[in-house]
Design a protein around this motif. Sequence first.
Motif, PDB file in Angstrom:
ATOM      1  N   THR A  53       0.824  -1.209   0.000  1.00  0.00           N
ATOM      2  CA  THR A  53       0.000   0.000   0.000  1.00  0.00           C
ATOM      3  C   THR A  53       0.856   1.255   0.000  1.00  0.00           C
ATOM      4  O   THR A  53       0.598   2.208  -0.748  1.00  0.00           O
ATOM      5  CB  THR A  53      -0.929  -0.004   1.227  1.00  0.00           C
ATOM      6  OG1 THR A  53      -1.711  -1.196   1.228  1.00  0.00           O
ATOM      7  CG2 THR A  53      -1.857   1.198   1.212  1.00  0.00           C
ATOM      8  N   VAL A  54       1.899   1.271   0.830  1.00  0.00           N
ATOM      9  CA  VAL A  54       2.787   2.440   0.908  1.00  0.00           C
ATOM     10  C   VAL A  54       3.452   2.696  -0.445  1.00  0.00           C
ATOM     11  O   VAL A  54       3.613   3.853  -0.863  1.00  0.00           O
ATOM     12  CB  VAL A  54       3.841   2.222   2.018  1.00  0.00           C
ATOM     13  CG1 VAL A  54       4.933   3.273   1.942  1.00  0.00           C
ATOM     14  CG2 VAL A  54       3.172   2.244   3.389  1.00  0.00           C
ATOM     15  N   ARG A  55       3.839   1.631  -1.144  1.00  0.00           N
ATOM     16  CA  ARG A  55       4.511   1.780  -2.435  1.00  0.00           C
ATOM     17  C   ARG A  55       3.590   2.346  -3.514  1.00  0.00           C
ATOM     18  O   ARG A  55       4.048   2.981  -4.459  1.00  0.00           O
ATOM     19  CB  ARG A  55       5.061   0.432  -2.915  1.00  0.00           C
ATOM     20  CG  ARG A  55       6.312  -0.018  -2.183  1.00  0.00           C
ATOM     21  CD  ARG A  55       6.723  -1.413  -2.603  1.00  0.00           C
ATOM     22  NE  ARG A  55       7.965  -1.803  -1.951  1.00  0.00           N
ATOM     23  CZ  ARG A  55       9.166  -1.654  -2.486  1.00  0.00           C
ATOM     24  NH1 ARG A  55       9.292  -1.114  -3.690  1.00  0.00           N
ATOM     25  NH2 ARG A  55      10.237  -2.045  -1.839  1.00  0.00           N
ATOM     26  N   SER A  56       2.281   2.107  -3.374  1.00  0.00           N
ATOM     27  CA  SER A  56       1.348   2.482  -4.440  1.00  0.00           C
ATOM     28  C   SER A  56       0.472   3.677  -4.113  1.00  0.00           C
ATOM     29  O   SER A  56      -0.263   4.157  -4.971  1.00  0.00           O
ATOM     30  CB  SER A  56       0.442   1.280  -4.776  1.00  0.00           C
ATOM     31  OG  SER A  56       1.202   0.179  -5.217  1.00  0.00           O
ATOM     32  N   ASN A  57       0.514   4.161  -2.866  1.00  0.00           N
ATOM     33  CA  ASN A  57      -0.377   5.242  -2.461  1.00  0.00           C
ATOM     34  C   ASN A  57       0.385   6.231  -1.594  1.00  0.00           C
ATOM     35  O   ASN A  57       0.753   5.917  -0.457  1.00  0.00           O
ATOM     36  CB  ASN A  57      -1.564   4.666  -1.687  1.00  0.00           C
ATOM     37  CG  ASN A  57      -2.615   5.709  -1.375  1.00  0.00           C
ATOM     38  OD1 ASN A  57      -2.366   6.913  -1.464  1.00  0.00           O
ATOM     39  ND2 ASN A  57      -3.807   5.270  -1.005  1.00  0.00           N
ATOM     40  N   LEU A  58       0.588   7.430  -2.105  1.00  0.00           N
ATOM     41  CA  LEU A  58       1.349   8.444  -1.368  1.00  0.00           C
ATOM     42  C   LEU A  58       0.626   8.942  -0.131  1.00  0.00           C
ATOM     43  O   LEU A  58       1.242   9.539   0.754  1.00  0.00           O
ATOM     44  CB  LEU A  58       1.657   9.633  -2.293  1.00  0.00           C
ATOM     45  CG  LEU A  58       2.652   9.374  -3.426  1.00  0.00           C
ATOM     46  CD1 LEU A  58       2.766  10.615  -4.311  1.00  0.00           C
ATOM     47  CD2 LEU A  58       4.010   8.973  -2.879  1.00  0.00           C
ATOM     48  N   SER A  59      -0.673   8.691  -0.024  1.00  0.00           N
ATOM     49  CA  SER A  59      -1.419   9.175   1.142  1.00  0.00           C
ATOM     50  C   SER A  59      -1.335   8.206   2.322  1.00  0.00           C
ATOM     51  O   SER A  59      -1.939   8.451   3.360  1.00  0.00           O
ATOM     52  CB  SER A  59      -2.886   9.417   0.774  1.00  0.00           C
ATOM     53  OG  SER A  59      -3.554   8.199   0.516  1.00  0.00           O
ATOM     54  N   VAL A  60      -0.600   7.103   2.152  1.00  0.00           N
ATOM     55  CA  VAL A  60      -0.350   6.148   3.242  1.00  0.00           C
ATOM     56  C   VAL A  60       1.155   6.085   3.450  1.00  0.00           C
ATOM     57  O   VAL A  60       1.904   5.937   2.483  1.00  0.00           O
ATOM     58  CB  VAL A  60      -0.893   4.744   2.901  1.00  0.00           C
ATOM     59  CG1 VAL A  60      -0.559   3.750   4.006  1.00  0.00           C
ATOM     60  CG2 VAL A  60      -2.403   4.800   2.660  1.00  0.00           C
ATOM     61  N   GLY A  61       1.604   6.216   4.697  1.00  0.00           N
ATOM     62  CA  GLY A  61       3.044   6.249   4.896  1.00  0.00           C
ATOM     63  C   GLY A  61       3.477   5.904   6.308  1.00  0.00           C
ATOM     64  O   GLY A  61       2.680   5.860   7.243  1.00  0.00           O
ATOM     65  N   LEU A  62       4.775   5.666   6.428  1.00  0.00           N
ATOM     66  CA  LEU A  62       5.394   5.390   7.718  1.00  0.00           C
ATOM     67  C   LEU A  62       5.481   6.671   8.540  1.00  0.00           C
ATOM     68  O   LEU A  62       5.426   7.752   7.964  1.00  0.00           O
ATOM     69  CB  LEU A  62       6.790   4.792   7.515  1.00  0.00           C
ATOM     70  CG  LEU A  62       6.860   3.303   7.207  1.00  0.00           C
ATOM     71  CD1 LEU A  62       6.316   2.999   5.826  1.00  0.00           C
ATOM     72  CD2 LEU A  62       8.292   2.792   7.319  1.00  0.00           C
ATOM     73  N   PRO A  63       5.650   6.539   9.878  1.00  0.00           N
ATOM     74  CA  PRO A  63       5.789   5.313  10.661  1.00  0.00           C
ATOM     75  C   PRO A  63       4.492   4.530  10.789  1.00  0.00           C
ATOM     76  O   PRO A  63       3.402   5.054  10.559  1.00  0.00           O
ATOM     77  CB  PRO A  63       6.290   5.812  12.013  1.00  0.00           C
ATOM     78  CG  PRO A  63       5.784   7.214  12.110  1.00  0.00           C
ATOM     79  CD  PRO A  63       5.816   7.756  10.717  1.00  0.00           C
TER      80      PRO A  63
END
Length: 243
Positions: A183-193
């Motif tokens: 999900t993080v790789r494909s959607n900039l609105s989801v991210g770490l931490p």
Amino acid sequence: MTYCVGLYLKDGLVMLSDTRTNAGVDHISTFSKMHVFEVPGERMVTLMTAGNLAISQSVITLLQQGVELDGEHHTILTVPSLFQAAQLVGVAIRHVWKRDGGPLREQRVDFDVSILVGGQIRERQMRLFQVYSAGNFIEATPDTAFFQIGDHKYGKPILDRALTYETSIEDGVKLVLISMDSTVRSNLSVGLPLDLLVYRRDALRTEQRRRIGEDDACFKQISEGWSTALREAFRALPHPQWP
């Protein structure tokens, strides 16, 4: 946007959420979407939220202060069962809707909130619920062993293919991390931490609670290992031979 995933397994619960919120590409913030209410030996209840941040924060505050359920004043720490915890979350959501729904409509803002509620209370069963913006909810079962809220389309395929109720907790942790990495790789609105919680059935206390950042060696290993495995699997597939 956000992504939260909860696994309902034979041996326990695995819950993972990201922390990114954004109101445009130039306004990105970090807020925890995982809220843990724990009295070791008595109860462990975890909530993960997705949707409008102002709405979800209002709901969490009401759950801490208390709302009326079945004629009694309850907080998330006083309800006697997980079912009633899910009911209480629904009541809190409807309370916020009554207060803020009209003004939000006037500003053309959707009333958007969804919450995963998982855990166990002493002498009760471990359970996992998904509560919707109307305050109604559904429960995970051995046939439906995971729930997702937020932007789940990138992280769902790995769970559909690999997860069952019998999956071990250790493999469940790997699966939610792979699901989140996709999900993080494909959607900039989801991210770490990321926030990870592991609960073992009948323990009545969290087994592991971890904040996973960019420099987390375990997450890096899983992310890179999964990418390598996918490339190798792709190369090993035969070319289509059409008749």
